[in-house]
Design a protein around this motif. Sequence first.
Motif, short mmCIF file in Angstrom:
data_model
loop_
_atom_site.label_atom_id
_atom_site.label_comp_id
_atom_site.label_asym_id
_atom_site.label_seq_id
_atom_site.Cartn_x
_atom_site.Cartn_y
_atom_site.Cartn_z
N HIS A 135 0.72 -1.33 0.56
CA HIS A 135 0.56 -0.79 0.24
C HIS A 135 1.10 1.09 0.29
CE1 HIS A 135 -3.39 -2.37 0.33
NE2 HIS A 135 -3.28 -2.88 1.50
N THR A 136 0.36 1.93 -0.49
CA THR A 136 1.17 3.62 -0.45
C THR A 136 0.46 4.28 -0.52
OG1 THR A 136 0.56 3.88 -2.93
CG2 THR A 136 2.83 3.52 -2.73
N VAL A 137 1.04 6.19 0.46
CA VAL A 137 -0.02 6.56 0.96
C VAL A 137 -0.33 7.68 0.22
CG1 VAL A 137 0.21 9.12 2.29
CG2 VAL A 137 1.53 6.99 3.25
N PRO A 138 -2.07 7.89 -0.17
CA PRO A 138 -2.16 8.64 -0.98
C PRO A 138 -2.13 10.25 -1.41
CG PRO A 138 -4.28 7.88 0.07
CD PRO A 138 -2.83 7.47 1.18
N ASN A 139 -1.58 10.28 -2.38
CA ASN A 139 -1.18 11.76 -2.63
C ASN A 139 -1.56 12.90 -2.26
OD1 ASN A 139 1.33 12.21 -4.70
ND2 ASN A 139 -0.09 12.58 -6.43
N LYS A 140 -2.66 13.16 -1.72
CA LYS A 140 -2.61 14.35 -0.98
C LYS A 140 -2.58 14.36 0.78
CE LYS A 140 -7.57 16.53 1.08
NZ LYS A 140 -8.84 16.47 0.73
N LEU A 141 -2.48 12.77 1.05
CA LEU A 141 -2.00 12.85 2.64
C LEU A 141 -0.55 12.90 2.11
CD1 LEU A 141 -3.86 9.41 3.98
CD2 LEU A 141 -4.69 12.08 4.27
N ALA A 142 0.01 12.75 1.84
CA ALA A 142 1.53 12.89 1.28
C ALA A 142 1.92 14.09 1.25
CB ALA A 142 2.34 12.22 0.35
N THR A 143 1.38 14.99 0.29
CA THR A 143 1.12 15.72 -0.24
C THR A 143 1.71 17.26 1.10
OG1 THR A 143 0.18 15.92 -2.16
CG2 THR A 143 1.10 17.95 -1.11
N SER A 144 0.35 16.68 2.38
CA SER A 144 0.41 17.32 3.52
C SER A 144 0.98 16.96 3.93
CB SER A 144 -0.57 17.52 4.31
OG SER A 144 -1.17 15.74 4.07
N LEU A 145 1.57 16.26 4.47
CA LEU A 145 2.99 15.53 5.12
C LEU A 145 3.87 15.77 4.76
CD1 LEU A 145 1.81 11.17 6.12
CD2 LEU A 145 1.47 13.77 7.83
N ARG A 146 4.73 16.18 3.61
CA ARG A 146 5.44 16.63 2.94
C ARG A 146 6.09 18.19 3.66
NH1 ARG A 146 4.70 13.33 -1.13
NH2 ARG A 146 3.74 14.42 -1.98
N ARG A 147 4.69 18.83 2.93
CA ARG A 147 4.46 20.33 3.47
C ARG A 147 4.76 20.63 5.20
NH1 ARG A 147 -0.71 21.44 2.27
NH2 ARG A 147 -0.34 20.40 0.22
N GLU A 148 4.55 19.79 5.78
CA GLU A 148 4.17 19.80 7.56
C GLU A 148 5.50 19.57 7.76
OE1 GLU A 148 3.47 20.14 11.84
OE2 GLU A 148 1.71 20.39 9.53
N THR A 149 6.59 18.45 7.08
CA THR A 149 8.39 18.40 6.81
C THR A 149 8.96 19.11 6.36
OG1 THR A 149 7.91 16.24 7.26
CG2 THR A 149 10.04 17.14 6.80
N LYS A 150 8.78 20.06 5.63
CA LYS A 150 9.70 21.09 5.05
C LYS A 150 9.55 22.20 6.16
CE LYS A 150 9.10 20.13 0.28
NZ LYS A 150 9.04 20.05 -1.14
N ALA A 151 7.81 22.80 6.44
CA ALA A 151 7.67 23.94 7.38
C ALA A 151 8.64 24.12 8.69
CB ALA A 151 6.67 23.76 7.54
N HIS A 152 8.80 22.54 9.02
CA HIS A 152 9.38 22.42 10.57
C HIS A 152 10.78 22.43 9.77
CE1 HIS A 152 10.37 20.30 14.46
NE2 HIS A 152 11.37 19.69 13.70
N GLN A 153 11.22 21.83 9.21
CA GLN A 153 13.17 21.79 8.46
C GLN A 153 13.29 23.98 8.59
OE1 GLN A 153 15.59 20.00 8.56
NE2 GLN A 153 13.72 18.44 9.02
N ALA A 154 12.27 24.32 7.21
CA ALA A 154 12.64 25.83 7.84
C ALA A 154 11.94 26.33 8.88
CB ALA A 154 11.55 26.61 7.45
N LEU A 155 12.29 25.23 10.20
CA LEU A 155 11.93 26.58 11.25
C LEU A 155 13.42 26.29 12.09
CD1 LEU A 155 7.90 26.24 12.89
CD2 LEU A 155 9.20 28.04 12.18
N LYS A 156 13.77 25.41 11.86
CA LYS A 156 15.20 25.08 12.37
C LYS A 156 16.22 25.83 12.01
CE LYS A 156 15.44 20.38 13.47
NZ LYS A 156 15.83 18.91 13.43
#
Length: 169
Positions: A68-89
């Motif tokens: 099974h793979t993570v649906p694109n919509k969910l994967a996009t929101s999770l990637r956005r969350e990770t990128k925002a966290h990295q930018a804050l770090k």
Amino acid sequence: MNITEIEAAAEIVRNARKERYTIIKKNTAIRDENRKRIERQRKLQHNRMDSKPFEQKLLPKAEKLLVHTVPNKLATSLRRETKAHQALKERHPVDWYQRIMELPIHLQDRIACYVWWDYCFDSGSVLYEKHIQRDLEKKSFKTISRTEIIEALVQLGYTPYAASQRVSK
């Protein structure tokens, strides 16, 4: 963003994380099953090689199960969350400090504590010491509502999910 928009955005990421977790569990089970099937196939092939030609039987086909793979919509929101966290770090403590000073005065001490623990703790920055001391002395966390803290964190750049998770209920 007001608190209802923040909570809605946080709920989307929370559901995406739950969905990803269930998919990871399913994938682990599928991979284990695939490993068992491949091992069973190897044993059958090994036994077939050892047998005499007239004793050989047709081998059942070992088909791999789909993962099974993570649906694109969910994967996009999770990637956005990770990128925002990295930018804050990557943000410098002085930048954090300047942004905190733009907040209302009654929130500055509490928000400085959150930011210091989350992002500036290991940088050796002394910019937050007076805020932390002041916050501990007057115990401002008792007078500030959860929604004010969440809105201030989002204003600083925290994602809605991270802000709502950071502030305990």
